[in-house]
Design an enzyme around this catalytic site. Structure first.
Site, PDB file in Angstrom:
ATOM      1  N   SER A 227       0.861  -1.191   0.000  1.00  0.00           N
ATOM      2  CA  SER A 227       0.000   0.000   0.000  1.00  0.00           C
ATOM      3  C   SER A 227       0.889   1.230   0.000  1.00  0.00           C
ATOM      4  O   SER A 227       2.024   1.182   0.498  1.00  0.00           O
ATOM      5  CB  SER A 227      -0.868   0.005   1.263  1.00  0.00           C
ATOM      6  OG  SER A 227      -1.482   1.274   1.435  1.00  0.00           O
TER       7      SER A 227
ATOM      8  N   TYR B 180      -1.554  -0.590  10.283  1.00  0.00           N
ATOM      9  CA  TYR B 180      -1.618  -0.880   8.848  1.00  0.00           C
ATOM     10  C   TYR B 180      -0.336  -0.379   8.161  1.00  0.00           C
ATOM     11  O   TYR B 180       0.309  -1.120   7.419  1.00  0.00           O
ATOM     12  CB  TYR B 180      -2.856  -0.218   8.245  1.00  0.00           C
ATOM     13  CG  TYR B 180      -3.118  -0.574   6.805  1.00  0.00           C
ATOM     14  CD1 TYR B 180      -3.577  -1.841   6.461  1.00  0.00           C
ATOM     15  CD2 TYR B 180      -2.920   0.350   5.784  1.00  0.00           C
ATOM     16  CE1 TYR B 180      -3.828  -2.171   5.133  1.00  0.00           C
ATOM     17  CE2 TYR B 180      -3.174   0.032   4.457  1.00  0.00           C
ATOM     18  CZ  TYR B 180      -3.625  -1.235   4.139  1.00  0.00           C
ATOM     19  OH  TYR B 180      -3.868  -1.553   2.822  1.00  0.00           O
TER      20      TYR B 180
ATOM     21  N   LYS C 260       2.556  -2.758   6.363  1.00  0.00           N
ATOM     22  CA  LYS C 260       2.870  -2.668   4.929  1.00  0.00           C
ATOM     23  C   LYS C 260       4.321  -2.215   4.706  1.00  0.00           C
ATOM     24  O   LYS C 260       4.960  -2.615   3.727  1.00  0.00           O
ATOM     25  CB  LYS C 260       1.888  -1.723   4.237  1.00  0.00           C
ATOM     26  CG  LYS C 260       0.440  -2.227   4.228  1.00  0.00           C
ATOM     27  CD  LYS C 260       0.268  -3.527   3.442  1.00  0.00           C
ATOM     28  CE  LYS C 260      -1.188  -3.884   3.242  1.00  0.00           C
ATOM     29  NZ  LYS C 260      -1.372  -5.128   2.457  1.00  0.00           N
TER      30      LYS C 260
HETATM   31  N1  LIG Z   1      -8.728  -1.177  -1.213  1.00  0.00           N
HETATM   32  C1  LIG Z   1      -7.765  -0.301  -1.019  1.00  0.00           C
HETATM   33  O1  LIG Z   1      -7.976   0.927  -1.010  1.00  0.00           O
HETATM   34  C2  LIG Z   1      -6.351  -0.793  -0.837  1.00  0.00           C
HETATM   35  C3  LIG Z   1      -5.314   0.156  -0.934  1.00  0.00           C
HETATM   36  C4  LIG Z   1      -4.005  -0.265  -0.762  1.00  0.00           C
HETATM   37  C5  LIG Z   1      -3.728  -1.589  -0.522  1.00  0.00           C
HETATM   38  N2  LIG Z   1      -4.742  -2.495  -0.435  1.00  0.00           N
HETATM   39  C6  LIG Z   1      -4.379  -3.876  -0.153  1.00  0.00           C
HETATM   40  O2  LIG Z   1      -4.912  -4.735  -1.138  1.00  0.00           O
HETATM   41  C7  LIG Z   1      -5.141  -6.035  -0.593  1.00  0.00           C
HETATM   42  C8  LIG Z   1      -6.548  -6.494  -0.952  1.00  0.00           C
HETATM   43  O3  LIG Z   1      -7.474  -5.593  -0.350  1.00  0.00           O
HETATM   44  P1  LIG Z   1      -8.953  -5.356  -0.901  1.00  0.00           P
HETATM   45  O4  LIG Z   1      -9.136  -3.888  -0.902  1.00  0.00           O
HETATM   46  O5  LIG Z   1      -9.204  -6.137  -2.118  1.00  0.00           O
HETATM   47  O6  LIG Z   1      -9.779  -5.923   0.365  1.00  0.00           O
HETATM   48  P2  LIG Z   1     -11.045  -6.901   0.470  1.00  0.00           P
HETATM   49  O7  LIG Z   1     -12.022  -6.592  -0.594  1.00  0.00           O
HETATM   50  O8  LIG Z   1     -11.468  -6.792   1.887  1.00  0.00           O
HETATM   51  O9  LIG Z   1     -10.405  -8.345   0.211  1.00  0.00           O
HETATM   52  C9  LIG Z   1      -9.513  -8.916   1.135  1.00  0.00           C
HETATM   53  C10 LIG Z   1      -9.385 -10.392   0.861  1.00  0.00           C
HETATM   54  O10 LIG Z   1      -8.416 -10.944   1.768  1.00  0.00           O
HETATM   55  C11 LIG Z   1      -8.972 -12.093   2.430  1.00  0.00           C
HETATM   56  N3  LIG Z   1      -8.330 -12.233   3.740  1.00  0.00           N
HETATM   57  C12 LIG Z   1      -8.305 -11.338   4.762  1.00  0.00           C
HETATM   58  N4  LIG Z   1      -7.637 -11.860   5.805  1.00  0.00           N
HETATM   59  C13 LIG Z   1      -7.226 -13.099   5.435  1.00  0.00           C
HETATM   60  C14 LIG Z   1      -6.512 -14.129   6.090  1.00  0.00           C
HETATM   61  N5  LIG Z   1      -6.084 -13.996   7.354  1.00  0.00           N
HETATM   62  N6  LIG Z   1      -6.257 -15.271   5.412  1.00  0.00           N
HETATM   63  C15 LIG Z   1      -6.680 -15.448   4.142  1.00  0.00           C
HETATM   64  N7  LIG Z   1      -7.387 -14.495   3.476  1.00  0.00           N
HETATM   65  C16 LIG Z   1      -7.663 -13.351   4.122  1.00  0.00           C
HETATM   66  C17 LIG Z   1     -10.473 -11.746   2.513  1.00  0.00           C
HETATM   67  O11 LIG Z   1     -11.293 -12.900   2.700  1.00  0.00           O
HETATM   68  P3  LIG Z   1     -11.648 -13.454   4.193  1.00  0.00           P
HETATM   69  O12 LIG Z   1     -11.937 -12.271   5.052  1.00  0.00           O
HETATM   70  O13 LIG Z   1     -12.793 -14.357   3.952  1.00  0.00           O
HETATM   71  O14 LIG Z   1     -10.431 -14.204   4.651  1.00  0.00           O
HETATM   72  C18 LIG Z   1     -10.680 -11.164   1.125  1.00  0.00           C
HETATM   73  O15 LIG Z   1     -10.798 -12.192   0.178  1.00  0.00           O
HETATM   74  C19 LIG Z   1      -4.915  -5.906   0.922  1.00  0.00           C
HETATM   75  O16 LIG Z   1      -3.649  -6.412   1.249  1.00  0.00           O
HETATM   76  C20 LIG Z   1      -4.976  -4.408   1.158  1.00  0.00           C
HETATM   77  O17 LIG Z   1      -4.212  -4.021   2.270  1.00  0.00           O
HETATM   78  C21 LIG Z   1      -6.043  -2.122  -0.602  1.00  0.00           C
END
Ligand SMILES: NC(=O)c1ccc[n+]([C@@H]2O[C@H](COP(=O)([O-])OP(=O)(O)OC[C@H]3O[C@@H](n4cnc5c(N)ncnc54)[C@H](OP(=O)(O)O)[C@@H]3O)[C@@H](O)[C@H]2O)c1
Length: 256
Positions: free
Chosen positions: A134, A146, A150
């Site tokens: 991130s 967070y 990261k």
């Molecule tokens: N969205 C943003 O603005 C943003 C910005 C920068 C970085 N990111 C990064 O991008 C990545 C994906 O985020 P997203 O925005 O797509 O979030 P999301 O829609 O909440 O998806 C997160 C996924 O991770 C899985 N997960 C969470 N904890 C887990 C665990 N302990 N073991 C296995 N699976 C797990 C969740 O499923 P379950 O809960 O069922 O396990 C879900 O499938 C993350 O690392 C996040 O930090 C996101």
């Protein structure tokens, strides 16, 4: 293997890699409910992605994943450490348990899973590991835990690039800015959907390109990093943020 393929960025990455590279994708995430939600939203995922349940923050589950992949496939071309959670607040707001959860999932998870499946990555003779980090790793954001998790992940990327390079395993990091997914609502950073949408709307002003991110923006870069086209890219920390980290409010606004 894509962790967190049941939602948001991981779901877009899984679909892209299945379509573009014609790869068999295994997604690892915890909740069957979220897997069902993903398949309901995009029914074609059912045929393209093999969803398995497990928690990246648990060492025995990472080792179980290795055994399953080893028995069924015997090698692994790419690992996308995408699964992550988010929380809110600084030192006084965050409980020690929340800190531990964040570090265990966002940082120890990628470490343990990469370690567990390393023998399978070695067998691919040219594998790619992509860590989804991130821009919050680069400057203090809305959550101390967070940002620190990261920042640690970025160093894991850089360390492993040198460590695993001799096995022809490339390790890179993608650092997204704000992307519209289920992250903030599922993790209850926002409990009201309208408040979340207002936040997204306001955030656009900090994005020089004029929009926040779409999961597809991260999927296309991941697909490139997993492909042979990126065979000399190793240890890179790549921002994908529409220029948000370079936002400069001293430049007079443009009427476009
Ligand atoms: N969205 C943003 O603005 C943003 C910005 C920068 C970085 N990111 C990064 O991008 C990545 C994906 O985020 P997203 O925005 O797509 O979030 P999301 O829609 O909440 O998806 C997160 C996924 O991770 C899985 N997960 C969470 N904890 C887990 C665990 N302990 N073991 C296995 N699976 C797990 C969740 O499923 P379950 O809960 O069922 O396990 C879900 O499938 C993350 O690392 C996040 O930090 C996101």
């Amino acid at each position: 293997m894509v962790t967190g393929g049941s939602s948001g960025i991981g779901m877009a990455i899984s679909k892209k890699l299945a379509d573009q590279e014609n790869w068999h994708i295994v997604s690892l995430s915890r909740s069957q409910k979220k897997i069902d939600r993903a398949i309901e939203q995009v029914p074609e995922l059912k045929n393209k992605v093999e969803f398995i349940t497990g928690d990246v923050s648990k060492q025995d589950e990472c080792e179980r994943v290795f055994s399953m992949l080893n028995k069924k496939y015997g090698l692994l071309h790419a690992l996308v450490n995408n699964a992550g959670v988010v929380t809110w607040g600084g030192l006084e707001m965050i409980a020690v348990e929340e800190w531990n959860t964040m570090i265990n999932i966002n940082l120890s998870g990628p470490f343990m899973l990469t370690k567990a499946v390393l023998p399978l990555l070695k067998k691919a003779h040219g594998a790619s590991v992509v860590n989804i980090s991130s821009i919050a790793s680069m400057h203090p954001g809305t959550s101390v835990a967070y940002s620190v998790s990261k920042a640690g992940l970025d160093m894991l990327t850089e360390y492993l690039a040198g460590d695993l390079g001799p096995y022809k395993i490339r390790v890179n990091s993608i650092n997204p800015g704000l992307v519209k997914t289920n992250l903030h609502l599922d993790n209850k950073v926002f409990t009201d959907k309208d408040d979340y949408l207002v936040m997204l709307d306001k955030a656009v002003a900090r994005y020089p390109i004029g929009r926040i991110g779409d999961p597809g923006d991260i999927a296309s870069l991941t697909s490139f990093l997993c492909s042979d086209e990126a065979s000399w890219i190793n240890g890179a920390i790549i921002k994908a943020d529409g220029g948000a980290t370079l936002f400069n409010d001293l430049i007079p606004p443009k009427k476009v």
